[in-house]
Design a protein around this motif. Sequence first.
Motif, PDB file in Angstrom:
ATOM      1  N   VAL A 147       0.882  -1.169  -0.016  1.00 25.28           N
ATOM      2  CA  VAL A 147       0.192  -0.007   0.047  1.00 25.28           C
ATOM      3  C   VAL A 147       1.014   1.344   0.117  1.00 25.28           C
ATOM      4  O   VAL A 147       2.169   1.339   0.520  1.00 25.28           O
ATOM      5  N   ASP A 148       0.331   2.364  -0.568  1.00 22.85           N
ATOM      6  CA  ASP A 148       0.939   3.678  -0.192  1.00 22.85           C
ATOM      7  C   ASP A 148       0.103   4.487   0.566  1.00 22.85           C
ATOM      8  O   ASP A 148      -0.870   4.237   0.719  1.00 22.85           O
ATOM      9  N   ARG A 149       0.745   5.767   0.890  1.00 20.64           N
ATOM     10  CA  ARG A 149       0.012   6.586   1.619  1.00 20.64           C
ATOM     11  C   ARG A 149      -1.319   7.013   1.312  1.00 20.64           C
ATOM     12  O   ARG A 149      -2.038   7.719   2.162  1.00 20.64           O
ATOM     13  N   LEU A 209      -2.338   1.443   7.134  1.00 21.91           N
ATOM     14  CA  LEU A 209      -2.825   2.870   6.609  1.00 21.91           C
ATOM     15  C   LEU A 209      -3.598   3.313   8.023  1.00 21.91           C
ATOM     16  O   LEU A 209      -3.514   4.615   8.274  1.00 21.91           O
ATOM     17  N   LEU A 210      -4.359   2.519   8.615  1.00 22.73           N
ATOM     18  CA  LEU A 210      -5.278   3.088   9.492  1.00 22.73           C
ATOM     19  C   LEU A 210      -4.360   3.542  10.840  1.00 22.73           C
ATOM     20  O   LEU A 210      -4.695   4.139  11.484  1.00 22.73           O
ATOM     21  N   ARG A 211      -3.212   2.694  11.040  1.00 20.98           N
ATOM     22  CA  ARG A 211      -2.243   2.948  12.114  1.00 20.98           C
ATOM     23  C   ARG A 211      -1.188   3.996  11.652  1.00 20.98           C
ATOM     24  O   ARG A 211      -0.417   4.302  12.511  1.00 20.98           O
ATOM     25  N   ASP A 212      -1.466   4.644  10.459  1.00 21.19           N
ATOM     26  CA  ASP A 212      -0.611   5.775  10.093  1.00 21.19           C
ATOM     27  C   ASP A 212       1.009   5.352  10.257  1.00 21.19           C
ATOM     28  O   ASP A 212       1.816   5.980  10.830  1.00 21.19           O
ATOM     29  N   GLY A 244       6.834   4.934   5.138  1.00 14.71           N
ATOM     30  CA  GLY A 244       7.030   6.110   4.524  1.00 14.71           C
ATOM     31  C   GLY A 244       7.820   6.265   3.460  1.00 14.71           C
ATOM     32  O   GLY A 244       8.000   7.538   2.879  1.00 14.71           O
ATOM     33  N   LEU A 245       8.614   5.467   3.141  1.00 17.78           N
ATOM     34  CA  LEU A 245       9.534   5.398   1.905  1.00 17.78           C
ATOM     35  C   LEU A 245       8.994   5.160   0.622  1.00 17.78           C
ATOM     36  O   LEU A 245       8.532   3.983   0.519  1.00 17.78           O
ATOM     37  N   GLU A 246       8.786   6.194  -0.224  1.00 13.13           N
ATOM     38  CA  GLU A 246       8.248   5.863  -1.622  1.00 13.13           C
ATOM     39  C   GLU A 246       9.120   4.613  -2.357  1.00 13.13           C
ATOM     40  O   GLU A 246      10.161   4.597  -2.484  1.00 13.13           O
ATOM     41  N   ALA A 251       1.491  11.562  -5.284  1.00 10.57           N
ATOM     42  CA  ALA A 251       0.146  12.160  -4.773  1.00 10.57           C
ATOM     43  C   ALA A 251      -0.733  12.616  -5.948  1.00 10.57           C
ATOM     44  O   ALA A 251      -1.943  12.923  -5.697  1.00 10.57           O
ATOM     45  N   ASP A 252      -0.171  12.941  -7.104  1.00 10.59           N
ATOM     46  CA  ASP A 252      -0.997  13.359  -8.332  1.00 10.59           C
ATOM     47  C   ASP A 252      -1.485  11.958  -8.946  1.00 10.59           C
ATOM     48  O   ASP A 252      -2.234  12.179 -10.094  1.00 10.59           O
TER      49      ASP A 252
END
Length: 419
Positions: free
Chosen positions: A53-55, A85-88, A175-177, A184-185
């Motif tokens: 998953v991504d952010r 994702l839910l737990r950020d 957090g590392l892409e 984001a786009d």
Amino acid sequence: MTAVAVAAVAPGTLDLDKLFAARLYAVRVRPYLATALFALHTVESRRVPTMAVDRHWRCYVSPSFVDRTPVEELAGVWVHEVSHLLRDHHGRGDRVARERGLSGPAQRLRMNIAADLEINDDAFGDGLVLPEGAVRPASLGLREGELMEDYLWQFGLGPSTQHLAWLDCGSGADGLEREWDLGADGAHGLSEQERDAVRFRVAQGITARPGDAPKGWKRWAEEAFHPPQPWRELLGAALRAAASGSGAGQDYTYGRPSRRSAGLPGIVLPSLRRRPPRVSVIIDTSASVSDAELGSALLEVAAISRAVGGRRDLITVVPCDAAARIVHPLCRGEGIPLMGGGGTDLRTGFAEALRSGPRPDVIVVLTDGQTPWPGTRPPCRTVVGLFPRGRAGGSWDEDDPDYVPDSPPEWARVVDIGS
């Protein structure tokens, strides 16, 4: 357990029927996660090893992984990925990386493993199958029920984790892409407001039916209803500044002799070494502090542990009204009793915190301020978190409406909580 039948598809093609059947299975066994599971947008990708998953709430799926994995296990992977994702975990991973100076794929793999440990300790069972290869705390000799930040201290990469090198839950886990991220786009990503709405709906579902959710999800839902505020960041910054100051977390050791010993033949000099700071939290439990503020204080204790790197074994809690109570080590579990309800004299709390060994490097006081303060500066740094008061002057007293307590002393770093 009943197997779920799905139609066959051509080799190399993502079997959406099987993938979505697994998601529906996950919703049946974990109904409180339904909103989050259906919010994920699937993206076919042959560059991911399994699912990731991504952010922005996209789920990248390997067709070959779906093809070879039973539906019941796929349901567990769905739950696992949406849990990141839910737990950020991506936001928390970024913060940990900044605070501890962690960089590079190896350290991010360690974060991914630590995040998996936080999720997997109580996510499975009760109709949900543990996916093959999933790591749990016991497999690394660690105890259950801790957070990603706690686990990061407790293991390193080596022979015990070599079999986990394939793990990659994506940027949503650490957090590392990744190279496959749409960014984001990209299409079908959720906005920040939409992500917050999903988390709120899931937290509502958990708190509405608390008997159906594991302990880790209950803890998460409670914190989801108390989103971070600027003052919480200020409190963490004040604490970190106090803990990193000269003298805090420092001690002499003979384990690594001082380099000056070379100039003194026959004499071994100790060296000054840094260690994680010890923190003592004094919580005002007097009658003037509301139940809501006491609940907020316990949340701050958890935030304080993260601010100093997750070492809960180095944090103690001292409930105090007119007299200090028992010093509670935070590492012995949650549910610290906040006994009190009388008058206020936090000087006894300071005395108890300093009397209990080993002596703290930092004292954090959570109070409404209606207390006398020590006349002399303690031999350690002090951070005061002040609960707000509605009346002008910030104070009141039911016996004397003109009473105005002393302000916190100049030697304390003061943060207004909730303002």
